[in-house]
Design a protein around this motif. Structure first.
Motif, short mmCIF file in Angstrom:
data_model
loop_
_atom_site.label_atom_id
_atom_site.label_comp_id
_atom_site.label_asym_id
_atom_site.label_seq_id
_atom_site.Cartn_x
_atom_site.Cartn_y
_atom_site.Cartn_z
N ILE A 41 1.03 -1.11 -0.07
CA ILE A 41 0.03 -0.21 -0.05
C ILE A 41 0.95 1.30 0.02
CG2 ILE A 41 -1.89 1.25 1.31
CD1 ILE A 41 -2.86 -1.35 2.36
N TYR A 42 1.87 1.38 0.79
CA TYR A 42 2.87 2.35 0.91
C TYR A 42 3.51 2.55 -0.70
CZ TYR A 42 3.07 3.73 5.70
OH TYR A 42 2.82 4.04 7.02
N ALA A 43 3.84 1.31 -1.32
CA ALA A 43 4.53 1.48 -2.45
C ALA A 43 3.55 2.18 -3.45
CB ALA A 43 4.92 -0.14 -2.94
N ASN A 44 2.15 1.75 -3.61
CA ASN A 44 1.29 2.34 -4.47
C ASN A 44 1.19 3.75 -4.06
OD1 ASN A 44 0.78 -0.02 -5.49
ND2 ASN A 44 -0.80 -0.55 -4.24
N LEU A 45 1.23 4.08 -2.76
CA LEU A 45 1.19 5.57 -2.49
C LEU A 45 2.45 6.41 -3.05
CD1 LEU A 45 -0.55 7.84 -0.93
CD2 LEU A 45 0.70 7.18 1.22
N GLU A 46 3.60 5.74 -2.76
CA GLU A 46 4.60 6.50 -3.31
C GLU A 46 4.67 6.59 -4.81
OE1 GLU A 46 9.72 5.91 -3.02
OE2 GLU A 46 8.09 4.68 -1.67
N SER A 47 4.21 5.57 -5.48
CA SER A 47 3.98 5.81 -6.78
C SER A 47 3.28 6.95 -7.33
CB SER A 47 3.51 4.50 -7.51
OG SER A 47 3.49 4.45 -8.94
N ASP A 48 2.11 6.83 -6.46
CA ASP A 48 0.99 7.96 -6.77
C ASP A 48 1.48 9.52 -6.75
OD1 ASP A 48 -0.70 5.95 -7.74
OD2 ASP A 48 -1.88 5.93 -5.91
N ILE A 49 2.18 9.56 -5.55
CA ILE A 49 2.59 11.12 -5.34
C ILE A 49 3.97 11.42 -5.63
CG2 ILE A 49 3.48 10.49 -2.96
CD1 ILE A 49 2.16 13.18 -2.01
N GLY A 50 4.74 10.23 -6.03
CA GLY A 50 6.26 10.54 -6.28
C GLY A 50 7.12 10.53 -5.21
#
Length: 204
Positions: free
Chosen positions: A165-174
């Motif tokens: 979930i953190y990885a997806n969030l990081e991908s979305d925000i940069g």
């Protein structure tokens, strides 16, 4: 202007002033007492910032932080529900996974959970066999809490999904923007807590 016109003008003006006076009287009666106080001129020593208008509600920093938290937690809540773990319980499991053993006061501070709420939550985790309570041998007043083997197993299972979930969030925000967000939040916490006016830890 003729004399007659002058008299009519004075009469009209007098009526208008009388009406205005009556309107002002009734307006003052209908207002709260705080609005009827005499106007106090601002002294030169008063700062202009004392009278600055409050920012719009949409720019309220506490509200923005709450909205950001809710937006982020929407991604994590389904994952927590799948394992029948509340947000507070997950914080406790995470802290104990890093710290291994913590007393109730330290756990309350690190998890941002009020002591009464923590005292209700720990027995629930203990009933599920996820945590273990013990008494500090050096201080009988201190209650220590640690994860059981079952608790560590649950944490490992949940942390793997949490990392995704953190990885997806990081991908979305940069990556860079997320790192900057962490830095700014750390700075904000340090400044806000440093002024000595901080309240008690949040309750959820």
């Amino acid at each position: 202007m003729t004399f007659l016109n002058t008299v009519r003008f004075i009469q009209t003006a007098s009526i208008t002033l009388a009406e205005a006076s009556m309107l002002g009287f009734y307006a003052r009666r209908s207002m709260p007492s705080t609005y009827n106080r005499p106007f106090k001129a601002r002294s030169n020593s008063e700062s202009a910032t004392d009278h600055a208008e409050i920012r719009s509600f949409g720019r309220s920093l506490p509200m923005l932080l709450m909205r950001a938290r809710e937006a982020v937690m929407q991604r994590f809540r389904p994952h927590l529900r799948d394992h029948d773990v509340t947000e507070q319980q997950w914080r406790i499991l995470r802290v104990l996974a890093e710290q291994k053993t913590a007393d109730m006061l330290d756990l309350s501070v690190r998890c941002s959970i009020q002591p009464p709420s923590l005292s209700r939550t720990i027995p629930l985790l203990e009933e599920r066999g996820l945590v273990l309570r013990s008494t500090d041998s050096g201080d009988q007043r201190r209650t220590l809490v640690s994860l059981t083997a079952q608790g560590r197993s649950l944490f490992r299972t949940m942390s793997a999904e949490s990392a995704r979930i953190y990885a997806n969030l990081e991908s979305d925000i940069g990556t860079k923007r997320l790192a900057e967000l962490y830095r700014v939040l750390d700075d904000l916490i340090a400044v806000a807590e440093g002024d000595g006016s901080g309240g008690s830890e949040q309750e959820e």
